[in-house]
Design a protein around this motif. Structure first.
Motif, PDB file in Angstrom:
ATOM      1  N   LEU A  90     -27.018 -69.239  45.935  1.00 54.73           N
ATOM      2  CA  LEU A  90     -28.112 -70.008  46.540  1.00 54.73           C
ATOM      3  C   LEU A  90     -29.480 -69.374  46.294  1.00 54.73           C
ATOM      4  O   LEU A  90     -30.469 -69.731  46.949  1.00 54.73           O
ATOM      5  N   TRP A  93     -33.293 -70.977  46.497  1.00 52.48           N
ATOM      6  CA  TRP A  93     -33.305 -72.107  47.420  1.00 52.48           C
ATOM      7  C   TRP A  93     -33.642 -71.611  48.815  1.00 52.48           C
ATOM      8  O   TRP A  93     -32.923 -70.790  49.381  1.00 52.48           O
ATOM      9  N   VAL A  96     -32.771 -73.308  53.886  1.00 52.97           N
ATOM     10  CA  VAL A  96     -31.381 -73.759  53.762  1.00 52.97           C
ATOM     11  C   VAL A  96     -30.825 -74.123  55.136  1.00 52.97           C
ATOM     12  O   VAL A  96     -30.921 -73.351  56.088  1.00 52.97           O
ATOM     13  N   TRP A 103     -23.178 -74.621  52.787  1.00 55.13           N
ATOM     14  CA  TRP A 103     -23.118 -74.865  51.344  1.00 55.13           C
ATOM     15  C   TRP A 103     -22.056 -74.004  50.667  1.00 55.13           C
ATOM     16  O   TRP A 103     -21.785 -72.889  51.111  1.00 55.13           O
ATOM     17  N   LYS A 134     -31.182 -78.102  51.412  1.00 55.88           N
ATOM     18  CA  LYS A 134     -31.853 -76.943  50.821  1.00 55.88           C
ATOM     19  C   LYS A 134     -33.070 -77.420  50.042  1.00 55.88           C
ATOM     20  O   LYS A 134     -33.146 -78.577  49.635  1.00 55.88           O
ATOM     21  N   GLU A 225     -36.384 -81.325  48.102  1.00 52.64           N
ATOM     22  CA  GLU A 225     -35.318 -81.102  49.090  1.00 52.64           C
ATOM     23  C   GLU A 225     -34.216 -82.135  48.907  1.00 52.64           C
ATOM     24  O   GLU A 225     -34.488 -83.318  48.698  1.00 52.64           O
TER      25      GLU A 225
END
Length: 251
Positions: A90, A93, A96, A103, A134, A225
């Protein structure tokens, strides 16, 4: 001694200047003399550079007003979204939201999934039984898109995303992209409807896209997003799958 540069035919001088890197043309060569300034500010030199580098395709319009900007935008065109396919977990990003089990990154095609249309994409992000979202905020100046360009030329900002469900579970998907000012005021916004993928779907990947144009001066950031969830509230990762997100600034 051979002939001086200023005595060369203009067409020959343009071909010589076209062999010089674009940044040097604008920052150095343009200052040499009035003749060079006029050639560098004119269309012929930049049309030639575009032709030499293959930038005159279907997207090249006869009425392109500023071929210098067209050249620079074509040269710089790239995906401004970092880590669009989950190759770095991730990373990059922010903001979140990890609803449900949060995720997860999985390998294509995944359980009850389909291969992605491009062989270059190997992974995807998958959501859970509550909303997972995210976002990334792109600093256009840091990416080399100067203020005058964004305010005057207002190049197209093209947004794309890909989403899919798994064939044994229904899910929801949303995309929201905003063009922001210096103070992060919203100057333009695209928000998809909440897209519902039913249970027993074909699991095919679907592209969603939007192009911002004529959005007015002041754009300095792009906020991207997306997110989703499953509709069955099964523990685990049965929600919307997303990958290959992109934001590009185009002529």
């Amino acid at each position: 001694p051979g002939p001086r540069m200023e005595s060369l035919p203009e067409a020959v001088l343009i071909r010589i200047l076209a062999s010089i890197p674009a940044v040097d043309l604008v920052l150095a060569c343009r200052l040499v003399c009035c003749q060079w300034k006029n050639l560098i500010d004119g269309a012929a030199l930049w049309i030639l550079k575009c032709q030499q580098e293959g930038f005159t395709g279907a997207e090249s319009q006869d009425n392109t007003e500023n071929w210098q900007n067209f050249y620079f935008l074509s040269k710089k065109r790239k995906n401004l979204i970092k880590n669009p396919c989950g190759e770095e977990d991730l990373q990059h990003w922010g903001e979140v939201e990890n609803g449900g089990d949060g995720w997860k990154i999985e390998e294509l095609p995944g359980d009850f999934g389909k291969e992605f249309p491009s062989e270059e994409v190997h992974k995807y992000f998958v959501t859970s039984y509550e909303w997972c979202r995210k976002a990334q905020v792109i600093d256009l100046r840091a990416e080399g898109y100067w203020e005058e360009l964004m305010d005057t030329t207002q190049p197209k900002v093209v947004v794309r995303d890909w989403y899919a469900g798994r064939s044994d579970a229904g899910c929801l998907y949303e995309l929201c992209v905003k063009l922001l000012s210096e103070n992060e005021d919203v100057l333009a916004e695209y928000k998809s409807e909440t897209i519902t993928i039913p249970q027993d779907n074909d699991a095919n990947w679907t592209e969603i896209s939007h192009t911002f144009s004529d959005y007015g001066p002041g754009v300095r950031f792009v906020r991207f997003e997306h997110g989703g969830q499953d509709t069955l509230f099964w523990k685990g990762w049965y929600g919307a799958r997303v990958t290959n997100s992109s934001v590009t600034v185009e002529p």
